[in-house]
Design an enzyme around this catalytic site. Sequence first.
Site, mmCIF file in Angstrom:
data_model
loop_
_atom_site.group_PDB
_atom_site.id
_atom_site.type_symbol
_atom_site.label_atom_id
_atom_site.label_comp_id
_atom_site.label_asym_id
_atom_site.label_seq_id
_atom_site.Cartn_x
_atom_site.Cartn_y
_atom_site.Cartn_z
ATOM 1 N N GLU A 105 55.780 -12.984 10.885
ATOM 2 C CA GLU A 105 54.601 -13.475 11.551
ATOM 3 C C GLU A 105 53.496 -14.250 10.672
ATOM 4 O O GLU A 105 52.609 -14.971 11.189
ATOM 5 C CB GLU A 105 53.798 -12.159 12.008
ATOM 6 C CG GLU A 105 54.568 -11.331 13.127
ATOM 7 C CD GLU A 105 54.570 -12.007 14.292
ATOM 8 O OE1 GLU A 105 53.660 -12.919 14.805
ATOM 9 O OE2 GLU A 105 55.764 -12.025 15.029
ATOM 10 N N SER A 383 47.520 49.496 42.835
ATOM 11 C CA SER A 383 47.106 50.541 41.640
ATOM 12 C C SER A 383 47.228 50.234 40.343
ATOM 13 O O SER A 383 46.858 51.076 39.414
ATOM 14 C CB SER A 383 48.132 51.882 42.094
ATOM 15 O OG SER A 383 47.927 52.319 43.011
#
Length: 710
Positions: A105, A383
């Site tokens: 690049e 319960s």
Amino acid sequence: MITSFPKEVLFLSNKYLYLKKTIVVVALLLLTFLWGFFSFIAYGSYKFLREKPHFAVEDFAVPATSFIYDSNGELIYQLQGSQNRIPLGLEEIPVHLRNAVLAAEDIRFYRHQGFDLQSMVRALKVNFESRQIVEGASTITQQLVRNIYLTPEKSWQRKAREIHMAYHLEKEFGKNKVLELYLNRIYFGEGAYGVEAAARRYFGKSVQDLSIAESALIAGIPKMPIYYNPVNSNEAALLRRNTVLHQMYQYGFISYSQWQESLKEPIALVAEPDSEHYPYPYFMDEVIREAINIHGIDEEALYGGGLHIYTTLDQSIQGFAEELFSRPDLFPPGHGTRPVEGALASIDPLTGHVKALVGGRHYAAEARRIFNRATMMKRSPGSTIKPLAVYGPALEAGWEPHQRLIDQPLSFRGYQPKNYDGIFRGQPTMNEAVALSINVSAVWLLDQIGVNRGFQALQAMGMPLSEGDKHLALALGGMRDGFSPLDMAKGYAVFANGGLTIEPRTIVQIYDQNNESLLSPAESKRLFSAATAKKMTELLQSAVIYGTGTEARLSRPVAGKTGTSELPPLPTFQNVKGNRDAWFVGYTPELVTAVWMGYDQTDANHYLRQIYGGSYPARVFRHFNEGASAFVEPRQSSFFASQPASFRSVASTEELAVENPPEVIGERVENRADFVEIGTESALYESTNNDEIMVNTPLEMPVVISDDDV
């Protein structure tokens, strides 16, 4: 004497004067132009050098993938939004990958000033000779600036701004920072942004493990991500990779032998990740919910903040729990096409770390963040609430396991609790009342110690309650909404942890991109004394060994309680005998586990037929703990008795005298008629299209909460 000149001489003289004037004028114009030109250049240079654009670090912030880890630090899932990006510091990116990007690049990156005049001249020459644009001249810095600050329009004005900003960006940030920003921001195709995401997407590894050839391939993609990515075209990617390798050799980044060896290396891609794969879905859902709702992490940060989330997940235990829930033999048969559902929550009582969460028997592969019965469901606990709201607070208030309670027909201003088997046992000990899940004794004892005491104990545990739940039916699970399996596991963990409570959590710590921790350590607080925890544990051991929880017996110490809630007294259920919810909640020294079973929506055709907390839920509890024991370190606990006393052999040495008439026992509370099971059928949940549907069903008469528990 006047001398006259020939006409030819006069003409030449005039022509000379005209030419002289013309030259002077042109010279003046040229000087004016040059002065203006150089003034313009000088002014432009001054502006270029002195007028600095404003840059902020926030301008370069980009969405970053977040990661979820298990309790051993192993990566189990990635959270990402529209962009898959994993930022790295420049020092974490290997030199050969950086060099590959520079070769592909911007080879003069470390020599130019943000823009490269030499490259511009070369590009102009090549493009002029080719009569088309075949070569660009933008540096890495210019590409970064254009990507963040400018539009893609092609104009001289935009190009001038790009050069200007690139120059000052490098002056302010420095070369290395610019390169780091570029390598983390650029697009590499296939949804991967930045070099780390690209390395993982194409090669299934981190950038530190890339070869030179793999680095060259990645470096070549940004030029044309669609064309040069190897998923779309292996051939094009290979040609581009070899071009980058040649440039790396040409510019001296690699040796001749490295170049030649890299050319021979084949492209070995990993398979595309399964975007539908969502491991341990109910647990993952709770991690996300906890991060957002409990710890205040917004969704944008969660999916794009580059967070590292370390969880309590034990993959072996969670996987085993999910395997159990896939077994039809561990669940009662459903009616028609609707199955009996289930949920499980298991936590470490000492730390509050959630070790397993299963929010249902099925989780659609394409679904995400659906209704989680283990954490979001609210049902009457039946319960199983008795140790939390009645017996634990009573022991803390000075009552003893051998003391006698009352079990006979009682009326509390209209509220008449009954036992599941219709039998009254006179004056059972607390040990017997717990083991056999005697309802009347639990309501009577709550009345003795005061509803406020039981209510406040639940509040101190962090259980979700409303003021309307402050009544005697609370002793049997009667409440407006109810609890989730995770709520129940949290409550029982108080006894397993010696009276200390700690909030359950699926997340241990969250670190941001700067490796700063975001969460404070979990803190515990004391609710009961260690003596109370020991007594309650021994009572619950008796329930498993001698009472309603025998299906939950293990080869090592275990304590627990069964629970079942009846069908509500609605016209729909007239003359129908059955139950709505079945529970088992228990613990070993290592794990506290709550199991629930029932239908998402209870109706005349879909209810539990002869299914109790002591049947299928207790069996799932037993299977889960037997399997999970292989994955946890055994603990010694002083709260468990080696052999708890059998209630059948207890000799009462201190019986409780009953001085008040049965119908007027205990504290006086207004509106006794309100002691109904508000909540057992107040919220019916139906999972449709992953949405929770709540149907409110008001009850119009007192309800007797019946515990199976046979």
